[in-house]
Enzyme design. Structure first.
Site, PDB file in Angstrom:
ATOM      1  N   THR A  73      29.790  -6.589  50.211  1.00 58.04           N
ATOM      2  CA  THR A  73      29.671  -5.166  50.536  1.00 58.04           C
ATOM      3  C   THR A  73      30.251  -5.051  51.946  1.00 58.04           C
ATOM      4  OG1 THR A  73      27.495  -5.401  51.527  1.00 58.04           O
ATOM      5  CG2 THR A  73      27.527  -4.870  49.184  1.00 58.04           C
ATOM      6  N   LYS A  80      57.634 -17.408  53.865  1.00 55.91           N
ATOM      7  CA  LYS A  80      56.658 -16.416  53.382  1.00 55.91           C
ATOM      8  C   LYS A  80      56.812 -16.087  51.916  1.00 55.91           C
ATOM      9  CE  LYS A  80      54.999 -12.984  55.534  1.00 55.91           C
ATOM     10  NZ  LYS A  80      55.140 -11.567  55.878  1.00 55.91           N
ATOM     11  N   GLU A 135      51.534  -4.642  45.981  1.00 54.65           N
ATOM     12  CA  GLU A 135      51.703  -3.639  47.041  1.00 54.65           C
ATOM     13  C   GLU A 135      52.360  -2.381  46.483  1.00 54.65           C
ATOM     14  OE1 GLU A 135      52.048  -6.550  50.958  1.00 54.65           O
ATOM     15  OE2 GLU A 135      53.865  -5.842  50.006  1.00 54.65           O
TER      16      GLU A 135
END
Ligand code: ARG
Length: 463
Positions: free
Chosen positions: A155, A283, A290
């Site tokens: 949470t 990367k 996205e």
């Protein structure tokens, strides 16, 4: 010279206005619905004795030829035809002559466009439901493989309590199940045929709206012509349904992005869904989730846009409503591709069980279990139990351990009230036991998760 210039300017203006007015370059998407609507209309007119059988047959044959021409790319769409309805009718008239000119008897483009668009939206509601069903199955299947895999339940994006990964996946299965039901109830609510409402007030011709309705597969004709020609609630509903589904897709995408980061490493998406950076060769970017997250924006935009178009319209039809289509087409395409891609991402991703379970050892996820134990077994007031638990957490921190790793002596030494606490507390603080202790209906225990999966599978068989 000046006169010629003026003429050119006039022509240019006329051309701009024609383009501004026309919708054919986008509403051609509705060609199939338009042709089906016209065939049904012609059959009804014939059954009512308004069209001869010969004319009806010519019209139907001509319309099928138009359809074939459109589908084979031979059809020439012209701005001068303004919209798909006029484009089909004028080509029909070229093919079959006068019969084509009789087709528009007892209807208007106002009920025609409402009919085409409703058919389109109904069919898209149904096809999106199919896709959502597949997506729910994918989440449920993945859940079934991970009913004992621990993952930190969060949470505020903070570790809270241990749950199992299957349970986490079922949260999404529930979202997409609700989406499915939302698309379903929308098409059921809007399953009414506008055809025969005519321009706004019905028609003096002796038509049979129930007949054309039946031919088009709608449940009943709409009740009020005036409302029908200006109502776009069905379009707003699909835009809302798509927005809500996209919001859900965006939420899982957000988790996938986080989970595939170095900090989490909970999942590894298949290489196709990540791209390398043009400047940093080491990367791997989660471009696909996205984009799913990003595309949600246009779905919301399309909804707000149509709501805004509709808000000031006096009854009945106004040309403003021509602005209803592009956003819907765009949202439909967006959700179709998004569900399909998300489904593949989930199906092909690697779940890193070890990383998930290790992450559970950070943040004293079983702290609540100690408090619950003290309340349940020792009849301690919850607030007292809460403070004792806090001392045990502090002890664990001193020892650089997670609460689930404390020995009984370490627990007992944390607070005088628990100096003699039963040794079984160690089992209660075990993470897997903690997860399984939440065995209330809808809870995370493996047993409840399996029950939820069973219920999903039952539901999937009924749809
Ligand atoms: N292209 C129009 C639309 O999409 C069709 C209806 C035109 N009706 C009219 N009375 N101008 O809304």
């Amino acid at each position: 010279m000046a006169q010629a210039k003026e003429q050119i300017l006039k022509n240019t203006n006329a051309k701009i206005l024609d383009e501004f007015n026309a919708s054919v370059m986008f509403d051609k998407e509705l060609y199939d619905q338009d042709i089906r609507g016209s065939i049904a209309h012609s059959k009804m007119l014939c059954a009512q004795g308004i069209l001869t059988l010969e004319d009806q047959q010519d019209i139907e044959r001509g319309l099928l030829q138009v359809k074939e021409e459109i589908e084979s790319g031979k059809f020439e769409f012209k701005i001068a035809d303004e919209d798909i309805h006029m484009a089909v009718e004028s080509r029909l008239t070229q093919i079959v002559g006068d019969a084509g000119k009789r087709l528009h008897t007892a209807r208007s483009r106002n009920d025609q466009v409402a009919t085409d668009f409703r058919l389109y939206v109904k069919e898209k509601n149904q096809s999106i439901m199919k896709q959502l069903k597949t997506l729910v199955e994918t989440f449920v299947d993945l859940a079934a493989k991970h009913t004992t895999t621990l993952i930190p339940g969060m949470t505020h994006l903070q570790h809270a309590q241990p749950i199992n990964f299957g349970f986490h996946m079922l949260a999404y299965a529930n979202m997409f199940k609700r989406d499915y039901e939302r698309f379903q109830s929308s098409w059921q609510r809007n399953d009414y045929s506008p055809l025969g409402s005519a321009a706004l007030a019905g028609t003096p011709h002796n038509i049979d709206r129930f007949k054309s309705c039946e031919l088009l597969g709608f449940k009943e004709p709409t009740a009020c012509a005036l409302d029908t020609v200006s109502d776009r609630d069905f379009a707003l509903e699909i835009l809302f349904n798509i927005s809500t589904s996209m919001m859900h897709i965006s939420r899982i995408s957000e988790e996938l992005i986080l989970w595939s980061s170095y900090e989490f490493q909970f999942v590894k998406m298949s290489d196709e869904y990540a791209t390398t950076s043009s400047i940093m060769p080491q990367k791997k970017n989660p471009d696909v989730p996205e984009l799913l997250r990003g595309k949600t924006g246009r779905a919301f935009g399309n909804l707000i846009s149509l709501l805004t178009v509709m808000k000031g319209l006096p009854l009945a039809y106004n040309k403003d409503t021509q602005e209803d289509k592009e956003g819907v087409f765009d949202s439909v395409k967006t959700i179709e591709i998004s569900i399909s891609i998300l489904n593949d991402v989930i199906k092909t991703m690697h779940v890193n069980v070890e990383k998930m379970e290790n992450a559970c050892k950070i943040g004293h996820l079983s702290a609540t279990d100690l408090a619950d134990y003290l309340v349940q077994k020792q009849n301690m007031p919850f607030r007292t139990a809460y403070y004792i638990t806090k001392s045990v957490v502090a002890r664990a921190n001193e020892l650089n351990k997670d609460m689930s790793e404390l020995t009984i002596d370490e627990i007992r030494s944390a607070a005088s009230e628990i100096e003699t606490i039963n040794e079984e507390i160690v089992d209660f603080l075990n993470l897997r036991n903690s997860m399984n202790a939440r065995n209330s209906f809808g809870g995370t225990s493996s047993e409840q998760t399996l029950l939820q999966i069973e219920n999903f599978n039952k539901w999937l068989k009924t749809i």
